[in-house]
Scaffold this motif. Structure first.
Motif, PDB file in Angstrom:
ATOM      1  N   THR A 172      32.309 -59.626  39.182  1.00 57.09           N
ATOM      2  CA  THR A 172      33.369 -59.440  39.166  1.00 57.09           C
ATOM      3  C   THR A 172      33.834 -58.079  38.416  1.00 57.09           C
ATOM      4  O   THR A 172      34.707 -57.374  38.700  1.00 57.09           O
ATOM      5  CB  THR A 172      34.386 -60.735  38.428  1.00 57.09           C
ATOM      6  OG1 THR A 172      33.686 -61.856  38.500  1.00 57.09           O
ATOM      7  CG2 THR A 172      35.719 -60.669  39.338  1.00 57.09           C
ATOM      8  N   PHE A 173      33.143 -57.874  37.398  1.00 57.93           N
ATOM      9  CA  PHE A 173      33.292 -56.467  36.726  1.00 57.93           C
ATOM     10  C   PHE A 173      32.956 -55.466  37.732  1.00 57.93           C
ATOM     11  O   PHE A 173      33.760 -54.524  37.706  1.00 57.93           O
ATOM     12  CB  PHE A 173      32.546 -56.350  35.335  1.00 57.93           C
ATOM     13  CG  PHE A 173      33.010 -56.942  34.146  1.00 57.93           C
ATOM     14  CD1 PHE A 173      33.954 -56.305  33.338  1.00 57.93           C
ATOM     15  CD2 PHE A 173      32.531 -58.326  33.611  1.00 57.93           C
ATOM     16  CE1 PHE A 173      34.404 -56.912  32.231  1.00 57.93           C
ATOM     17  CE2 PHE A 173      33.164 -58.853  32.525  1.00 57.93           C
ATOM     18  CZ  PHE A 173      34.091 -58.188  31.927  1.00 57.93           C
ATOM     19  N   GLY A 174      32.034 -55.631  38.539  1.00 60.44           N
ATOM     20  CA  GLY A 174      31.682 -54.631  39.548  1.00 60.44           C
ATOM     21  C   GLY A 174      32.884 -54.188  40.295  1.00 60.44           C
ATOM     22  O   GLY A 174      33.059 -53.327  40.743  1.00 60.44           O
ATOM     23  N   LEU A 175      33.501 -55.540  40.784  1.00 61.82           N
ATOM     24  CA  LEU A 175      34.554 -55.601  41.830  1.00 61.82           C
ATOM     25  C   LEU A 175      35.280 -54.824  41.247  1.00 61.82           C
ATOM     26  O   LEU A 175      36.253 -53.948  41.867  1.00 61.82           O
ATOM     27  CB  LEU A 175      34.940 -56.906  42.258  1.00 61.82           C
ATOM     28  CG  LEU A 175      35.950 -57.253  43.165  1.00 61.82           C
ATOM     29  CD1 LEU A 175      35.910 -56.387  44.576  1.00 61.82           C
ATOM     30  CD2 LEU A 175      36.256 -58.678  43.533  1.00 61.82           C
ATOM     31  N   ILE A 176      35.971 -55.431  39.995  1.00 63.10           N
ATOM     32  CA  ILE A 176      37.202 -54.666  39.300  1.00 63.10           C
ATOM     33  C   ILE A 176      37.203 -52.992  39.135  1.00 63.10           C
ATOM     34  O   ILE A 176      37.963 -52.346  39.455  1.00 63.10           O
ATOM     35  CB  ILE A 176      37.737 -55.342  37.785  1.00 63.10           C
ATOM     36  CG1 ILE A 176      37.911 -57.070  38.148  1.00 63.10           C
ATOM     37  CG2 ILE A 176      38.530 -54.644  37.026  1.00 63.10           C
ATOM     38  CD1 ILE A 176      38.009 -57.615  36.735  1.00 63.10           C
ATOM     39  N   GLU A 197      32.213 -63.456  23.518  1.00 64.91           N
ATOM     40  CA  GLU A 197      30.699 -63.157  23.388  1.00 64.91           C
ATOM     41  C   GLU A 197      30.197 -62.866  24.636  1.00 64.91           C
ATOM     42  O   GLU A 197      29.258 -62.124  24.838  1.00 64.91           O
ATOM     43  CB  GLU A 197      30.062 -64.079  22.535  1.00 64.91           C
ATOM     44  CG  GLU A 197      30.502 -64.110  20.860  1.00 64.91           C
ATOM     45  CD  GLU A 197      29.829 -65.129  20.190  1.00 64.91           C
ATOM     46  OE1 GLU A 197      29.362 -65.935  20.606  1.00 64.91           O
ATOM     47  OE2 GLU A 197      30.230 -65.051  19.056  1.00 64.91           O
ATOM     48  N   TRP A 198      30.554 -63.574  25.463  1.00 64.15           N
ATOM     49  CA  TRP A 198      30.218 -63.337  27.208  1.00 64.15           C
ATOM     50  C   TRP A 198      30.794 -62.101  27.798  1.00 64.15           C
ATOM     51  O   TRP A 198      30.074 -61.173  28.329  1.00 64.15           O
ATOM     52  CB  TRP A 198      30.425 -64.638  27.765  1.00 64.15           C
ATOM     53  CG  TRP A 198      30.426 -64.569  29.238  1.00 64.15           C
ATOM     54  CD1 TRP A 198      31.109 -63.865  30.206  1.00 64.15           C
ATOM     55  CD2 TRP A 198      29.525 -65.346  30.045  1.00 64.15           C
ATOM     56  NE1 TRP A 198      30.873 -64.296  31.239  1.00 64.15           N
ATOM     57  CE2 TRP A 198      29.805 -65.145  31.411  1.00 64.15           C
ATOM     58  CE3 TRP A 198      28.472 -66.232  29.853  1.00 64.15           C
ATOM     59  CZ2 TRP A 198      29.112 -65.735  32.586  1.00 64.15           C
ATOM     60  CZ3 TRP A 198      27.737 -66.744  31.032  1.00 64.15           C
ATOM     61  CH2 TRP A 198      28.117 -66.540  32.325  1.00 64.15           C
ATOM     62  N   ILE A 199      31.975 -62.068  27.598  1.00 63.54           N
ATOM     63  CA  ILE A 199      32.867 -60.989  28.204  1.00 63.54           C
ATOM     64  C   ILE A 199      32.292 -59.493  27.800  1.00 63.54           C
ATOM     65  O   ILE A 199      32.283 -58.586  28.469  1.00 63.54           O
ATOM     66  CB  ILE A 199      34.393 -61.249  28.018  1.00 63.54           C
ATOM     67  CG1 ILE A 199      34.854 -62.358  28.810  1.00 63.54           C
ATOM     68  CG2 ILE A 199      35.148 -59.877  28.458  1.00 63.54           C
ATOM     69  CD1 ILE A 199      36.247 -62.656  28.363  1.00 63.54           C
ATOM     70  N   GLY A 200      32.206 -59.492  26.420  1.00 63.52           N
ATOM     71  CA  GLY A 200      31.770 -58.086  25.789  1.00 63.52           C
ATOM     72  C   GLY A 200      30.697 -57.450  26.427  1.00 63.52           C
ATOM     73  O   GLY A 200      30.805 -56.316  27.251  1.00 63.52           O
ATOM     74  N   PRO A 201      29.695 -58.049  26.450  1.00 65.69           N
ATOM     75  CA  PRO A 201      28.209 -57.384  26.881  1.00 65.69           C
ATOM     76  C   PRO A 201      28.154 -57.393  28.361  1.00 65.69           C
ATOM     77  O   PRO A 201      27.621 -56.671  28.957  1.00 65.69           O
ATOM     78  CB  PRO A 201      27.106 -58.353  26.296  1.00 65.69           C
ATOM     79  CG  PRO A 201      27.803 -59.333  25.484  1.00 65.69           C
ATOM     80  CD  PRO A 201      29.191 -59.426  25.523  1.00 65.69           C
ATOM     81  N   ASP A 204      30.066 -54.520  29.347  1.00 67.80           N
ATOM     82  CA  ASP A 204      29.683 -53.036  28.858  1.00 67.80           C
ATOM     83  C   ASP A 204      28.285 -52.908  29.807  1.00 67.80           C
ATOM     84  O   ASP A 204      27.693 -51.741  30.153  1.00 67.80           O
ATOM     85  CB  ASP A 204      28.911 -53.334  27.235  1.00 67.80           C
ATOM     86  CG  ASP A 204      29.938 -53.312  26.460  1.00 67.80           C
ATOM     87  OD1 ASP A 204      31.304 -52.971  26.646  1.00 67.80           O
ATOM     88  OD2 ASP A 204      29.774 -53.872  25.298  1.00 67.80           O
ATOM     89  N   ALA A 205      27.717 -54.109  30.445  1.00 73.35           N
ATOM     90  CA  ALA A 205      26.666 -53.674  31.189  1.00 73.35           C
ATOM     91  C   ALA A 205      27.153 -52.905  32.799  1.00 73.35           C
ATOM     92  O   ALA A 205      26.205 -52.749  33.658  1.00 73.35           O
ATOM     93  CB  ALA A 205      25.992 -55.057  31.494  1.00 73.35           C
ATOM     94  N   GLU A 206      28.217 -52.834  32.934  1.00 72.07           N
ATOM     95  CA  GLU A 206      28.844 -52.554  34.244  1.00 72.07           C
ATOM     96  C   GLU A 206      28.683 -50.775  34.131  1.00 72.07           C
ATOM     97  O   GLU A 206      29.410 -50.294  33.132  1.00 72.07           O
ATOM     98  CB  GLU A 206      30.340 -53.044  34.529  1.00 72.07           C
ATOM     99  CG  GLU A 206      30.726 -52.221  35.707  1.00 72.07           C
ATOM    100  CD  GLU A 206      29.969 -52.099  37.025  1.00 72.07           C
ATOM    101  OE1 GLU A 206      29.474 -53.217  37.499  1.00 72.07           O
ATOM    102  OE2 GLU A 206      29.982 -51.119  37.653  1.00 72.07           O
ATOM    103  N   ARG A 250      37.346 -46.769  33.792  1.00 74.41           N
ATOM    104  CA  ARG A 250      36.501 -46.627  34.885  1.00 74.41           C
ATOM    105  C   ARG A 250      36.122 -45.013  34.650  1.00 74.41           C
ATOM    106  O   ARG A 250      36.580 -44.194  34.599  1.00 74.41           O
ATOM    107  CB  ARG A 250      37.265 -46.741  36.303  1.00 74.41           C
ATOM    108  CG  ARG A 250      36.746 -45.986  37.462  1.00 74.41           C
ATOM    109  CD  ARG A 250      35.458 -46.724  38.334  1.00 74.41           C
ATOM    110  NE  ARG A 250      34.822 -45.807  39.222  1.00 74.41           N
ATOM    111  CZ  ARG A 250      35.281 -45.575  40.672  1.00 74.41           C
ATOM    112  NH1 ARG A 250      36.439 -46.284  40.816  1.00 74.41           N
ATOM    113  NH2 ARG A 250      34.945 -44.798  41.161  1.00 74.41           N
ATOM    114  N   ARG A 251      34.560 -44.842  34.768  1.00 71.30           N
ATOM    115  CA  ARG A 251      34.119 -43.711  34.540  1.00 71.30           C
ATOM    116  C   ARG A 251      34.436 -42.674  35.867  1.00 71.30           C
ATOM    117  O   ARG A 251      34.606 -43.116  36.916  1.00 71.30           O
ATOM    118  CB  ARG A 251      32.711 -43.398  34.601  1.00 71.30           C
ATOM    119  CG  ARG A 251      32.406 -44.159  33.281  1.00 71.30           C
ATOM    120  CD  ARG A 251      30.724 -44.161  33.206  1.00 71.30           C
ATOM    121  NE  ARG A 251      30.112 -45.126  32.302  1.00 71.30           N
ATOM    122  CZ  ARG A 251      29.831 -45.035  30.994  1.00 71.30           C
ATOM    123  NH1 ARG A 251      30.344 -43.960  30.525  1.00 71.30           N
ATOM    124  NH2 ARG A 251      29.402 -46.190  30.301  1.00 71.30           N
ATOM    125  N   GLY A 252      34.793 -41.447  35.552  1.00 68.59           N
ATOM    126  CA  GLY A 252      35.442 -40.517  36.523  1.00 68.59           C
ATOM    127  C   GLY A 252      34.225 -39.787  37.362  1.00 68.59           C
ATOM    128  O   GLY A 252      33.271 -39.710  37.098  1.00 68.59           O
TER     129      GLY A 252
END
Ligand SMILES: C[S@@+](CC[C@H](N)C(=O)[O-])C[C@H]1O[C@@H](n2cnc3c(N)ncnc32)[C@H](O)[C@@H]1O
Length: 252
Positions: A172-176, A197-201, A204-206, A250-252
């Motif tokens: 979902t992070f990838g989709l967002i 604690e699940w959401i943060g890492p 960050d991994a996306e 989102r990185r540019g």
């Protein structure tokens, strides 16, 4: 809402009243993560719904949304997933009339409450989609199009065997991230320590997202971060639960 009205196909209700739908064939496979909530609309809400839902809302579909057509203008667009009763949605939209907001929610009485606020406060910058946020992002929102995505107090699914149902998974992070435009921002809030604690890492991994500091980087966020305290959050605060907020760009 009864199950036949539920827009998400092939769902199955577990004994404790939770609903999931396996969707491994999708671009971003996951197990859908919303709770199946029963609830009926009051007569006034039903009347509003019948009269005004076609103007302000639609059900999830496979058709890409055209924001220009939906709002009659071009403006920064924010999608809120799991808007609940819409308290934050309406309050934030009222102070930010130059930002357009699409609220996505599966719970019809919640959408009906938001519809009531839209009508009472004449909010021109809010539209609603009834359905699963992952389906909406996948099928209805164009890549690279969003200025922001908001996810406030997603269901924590606290039992370990249910963690796979959490909305905020790596997929979902990838989709967002793929729906945000470069520079667009994801804003997440949770009062559940374990979920935080699940959401943060996981976020960050996306690779296409970079974490912003919620204290010092707010100037980089192109929309308001000021959430009102909702009824749901108020309960948490009374119980002295800590609210964790996250921002990714989102990185540019
Ligand atoms: C705990 S409530 C929080 C509501 C609101 N954001 C607030 O802060 O008061 C979570 C909401 O997300 C909705 N929800 C959960 N999973 C969803 C999904 N996959 N798509 C759309 N809505 C979802 C639920 O129906 C519920 O209303």
């Amino acid at each position: 809402m009864n199950q036949s009205e539920n827009p998400v196909p092939e769902s199955d209700e577990t004994p404790d009243g939770e609903t999931t739908a396996d969707d491994s064939s999708r671009l971003f496979p996951r197990v859908t993560a919303y709770r199946f909530r029963r609830g009926t609309m009051r007569p006034g809400q039903q009347r509003n719904w019948d009269e005004h839902w076609p103007t302000y809302g639609q059900n999830v579909s496979d058709t890409l949304v055209d924001p220009q057509e939906l709002f009659g203008r071009t403006a920064p667009l924010v999608v809120e997933i799991g808007s609940g009763t819409g308290t934050s949605t309406a309050a934030m939209a009222a102070v930010e009339p130059d930002v357009d907001v699409i609220a996505v929610e599966v719970y019809q009485p919640g959408l009906a409450q938001l519809l009531g606020m839209i009508l009472r406060e004449d909010l021109q910058n809010v539209r609603m989609i009834r359905g699963d946020g992952v389906d909406v992002l996948t099928n209805m929102i164009a890549p690279d199009s969003l200025t922001g995505v908001r996810v406030f107090f997603p269901d924590p699914w606290p039992k370990a065997r249910h963690h796979k149902r959490r909305l905020l998974q790596s997929g979902t992070f990838g989709l967002i991230a793929s729906r945000l435009r470069p520079g667009g921002v994801l804003h997440v809030a949770t009062d559940h320590v374990d979920y935080a604690e699940w959401i943060g890492p996981t976020g960050d991994a996306e690779p296409s997202l970079e974490r912003l500091d919620t204290a010092t980087d707010v100037g980089h966020v192109p929309f308001s971060l000021d959430r009102p305290v909702t009824k749901f959050e108020g309960k948490g605060l009374q119980e002295e639960r800590v609210i964790n907020e996250f921002l990714w760009r989102r990185r540019g």
